[in-house]
Design an enzyme around this catalytic site. Sequence first.
Site, PDB file in Angstrom:
ATOM      1  N   ARG A 165       0.391  -1.722  -0.058  1.00 27.82           N
ATOM      2  CA  ARG A 165       0.130   0.446  -0.409  1.00 27.82           C
ATOM      3  C   ARG A 165       0.722   1.532  -0.029  1.00 27.82           C
ATOM      4  NH1 ARG A 165       2.045   2.216   3.890  1.00 27.82           N
ATOM      5  NH2 ARG A 165       0.364   3.825   4.033  1.00 27.82           N
ATOM      6  N   GLY A 166       0.150   2.572  -0.285  1.00 25.07           N
ATOM      7  CA  GLY A 166       0.701   3.117  -0.422  1.00 25.07           C
ATOM      8  C   GLY A 166       1.504   4.037  -1.657  1.00 25.07           C
ATOM      9  N   ALA A 167       0.595   4.832  -2.115  1.00 28.15           N
ATOM     10  CA  ALA A 167       0.819   5.537  -3.504  1.00 28.15           C
ATOM     11  C   ALA A 167       1.656   5.335  -4.290  1.00 28.15           C
ATOM     12  CB  ALA A 167      -0.085   7.638  -4.005  1.00 28.15           C
TER      13      ALA A 167
ATOM     14  N   GLN B  30      -2.761   2.907   9.515  1.00 28.67           N
ATOM     15  CA  GLN B  30      -1.654   2.969   8.853  1.00 28.67           C
ATOM     16  C   GLN B  30      -0.629   4.161   9.612  1.00 28.67           C
ATOM     17  OE1 GLN B  30      -4.642   3.131   7.734  1.00 28.67           O
ATOM     18  NE2 GLN B  30      -4.293   2.916   5.822  1.00 28.67           N
TER      19      GLN B  30
ATOM     20  N   ASP C 247      -1.991  10.828  -2.366  1.00 32.20           N
ATOM     21  CA  ASP C 247      -2.572   9.721  -3.370  1.00 32.20           C
ATOM     22  C   ASP C 247      -2.683   9.736  -4.666  1.00 32.20           C
ATOM     23  OD1 ASP C 247      -3.091   8.414  -0.606  1.00 32.20           O
ATOM     24  OD2 ASP C 247      -3.416   7.091  -2.022  1.00 32.20           O
TER      25      ASP C 247
ATOM     26  N   ASN D 225      -6.036  12.277   0.119  1.00 32.38           N
ATOM     27  CA  ASN D 225      -5.214  11.108   0.914  1.00 32.38           C
ATOM     28  C   ASN D 225      -5.814  10.603   2.268  1.00 32.38           C
ATOM     29  OD1 ASN D 225      -2.146  10.708   1.924  1.00 32.38           O
ATOM     30  ND2 ASN D 225      -2.572  11.627   3.544  1.00 32.38           N
ATOM     31  N   LYS D 226      -5.177   9.815   3.509  1.00 33.49           N
ATOM     32  CA  LYS D 226      -5.868   8.501   3.853  1.00 33.49           C
ATOM     33  C   LYS D 226      -6.925  10.081   4.568  1.00 33.49           C
ATOM     34  CE  LYS D 226      -5.710   5.467   4.321  1.00 33.49           C
ATOM     35  NZ  LYS D 226      -7.006   4.693   3.461  1.00 33.49           N
TER      36      LYS D 226
HETATM   37  O1  MRU Z   1      -4.874   2.630   2.361  1.00 35.41           O
HETATM   38  P1  MRU Z   1      -3.185   3.219   2.199  1.00 35.41           P
HETATM   39  O2  MRU Z   1      -2.514   2.842   3.093  1.00 35.41           O
HETATM   40  O3  MRU Z   1      -2.979   2.724   0.802  1.00 35.41           O
HETATM   41  O4  MRU Z   1      -3.509   5.286   1.812  1.00 35.41           O
HETATM   42  C1  MRU Z   1      -2.127   5.755   1.863  1.00 35.41           C
HETATM   43  C2  MRU Z   1      -2.131   6.925   2.102  1.00 35.41           C
HETATM   44  O5  MRU Z   1      -3.021   7.454   2.057  1.00 35.41           O
HETATM   45  C3  MRU Z   1      -1.060   7.640   2.311  1.00 35.41           C
HETATM   46  O6  MRU Z   1      -0.305   8.863   2.774  1.00 35.41           O
HETATM   47  C4  MRU Z   1      -0.308   8.216   0.447  1.00 35.41           C
HETATM   48  O7  MRU Z   1      -0.551   6.802  -0.171  1.00 35.41           O
HETATM   49  C5  MRU Z   1       0.583   8.538   0.370  1.00 35.41           C
HETATM   50  S1  MRU Z   1       2.039   7.521   1.032  1.00 35.41           S
HETATM   51  C6  MRU Z   1       3.987   7.890   0.205  1.00 35.41           C
END
Ligand code: MRU
Length: 339
Positions: free
Chosen positions: A45-47, A195, A236, A246-247
């Site tokens: 996970r994470g963009a 997270q 994201d 973002n989250k």
């Molecule tokens: O649902 P996730 O854990 O993939 O969400 C991740 C986020 O919202 C992060 O803040 C975002 O992807 C930036 S990661 C460098």
Amino acid sequence: MIEPIKWKDNKIVFIDQTQLPAKLKYVRCWDIDVLCEAIKKLRIRGAPLIGVAVGLGYALAGINSKEKTFRGLKKDLDRASLKLRATRPTAVNLFWVLDRMEDKFKTLSRFKINAIKKAISREALDILEEDKKMCAAIGKNGAKLIKKGDVILTHCNAGILATAGQGTALSIIYEAKKQGKRFKVYADETRPLMQGSRLTMWELMQNHIDATLICDDMAASTIKNKGVTKIIVGADRIARNGDAANKIGTYGLAVLAKHHGIPFYIAAPSSTIDKDIRSGRDIPIEERDRDELIYTGSKQTAPVNSKVYNPAFDVTPHSLISSIITEKGIYEIKRFRGI
Ligand code: MRU
């Protein structure tokens, strides 16, 4: 530094992030369906990391193809790309990487099949290496904003575990520490999938950062009572006008930052900027399974037939963002035009 994803012997090796912090478990993956499941379930996970993973997934589909012609291979790759595109809708890096992989493949029609497979694997590995460099550059740029004695609040995980490098928001923290600056970090736990507590606390502690865990509803009083001086988060997808997805919970933090008169920064590689999207209204927001709110881990924490609303992301309007920090520099929101 820990590597959340690797390419080894034509296979993908990734950390199953759902097992952290209790277990650091690596999974060897040679099947595109296993990779898709891992992305959907947030094992990966994470963009930026999702982007890197789908690039490697596309390369894996090439390696696994038994087709002997360019047209046959294209069919297999197109099928893989469709599956990968259907995993998560919000992080634009996923679509950007697959577009790039498909564009690369199109240039290879005059080569032999094995050479094509090698070239697309090379492209995926280039994307991984570029992500490392972008993370380092974001860290260097953003660290200029960190002052001795800062108290920084962050949300979700925008760190090593979310990228192929040292993160985006957390890259700034690692770079500032390397430069000898002393500061404190507060990490939101980030309901419902934690997270912040599971991943950000784990990696900040591994890297000896002075970090304190709070739960999400403590953010307002922590800003007020613990003297938070800035909020830094990842993104994201960023629209041309600077609105940033973002989250879930990020938007609320930006409102709090405005109320308390502290800066609110978004740190992201330029690959997170979607030039096709004018404003945050057009960003697709993922809604996830109701069980993520009915259960906390395996424990039932709400009536099973509760009505549930579970968006995984929210959009922070650009008017609440002070600057966007990318690998290219720090862009005051007034000057940000999708660069
Ligand atoms: O649902 P996730 O854990 O993939 O969400 C991740 C986020 O919202 C992060 O803040 C975002 O992807 C930036 S990661 C460098």
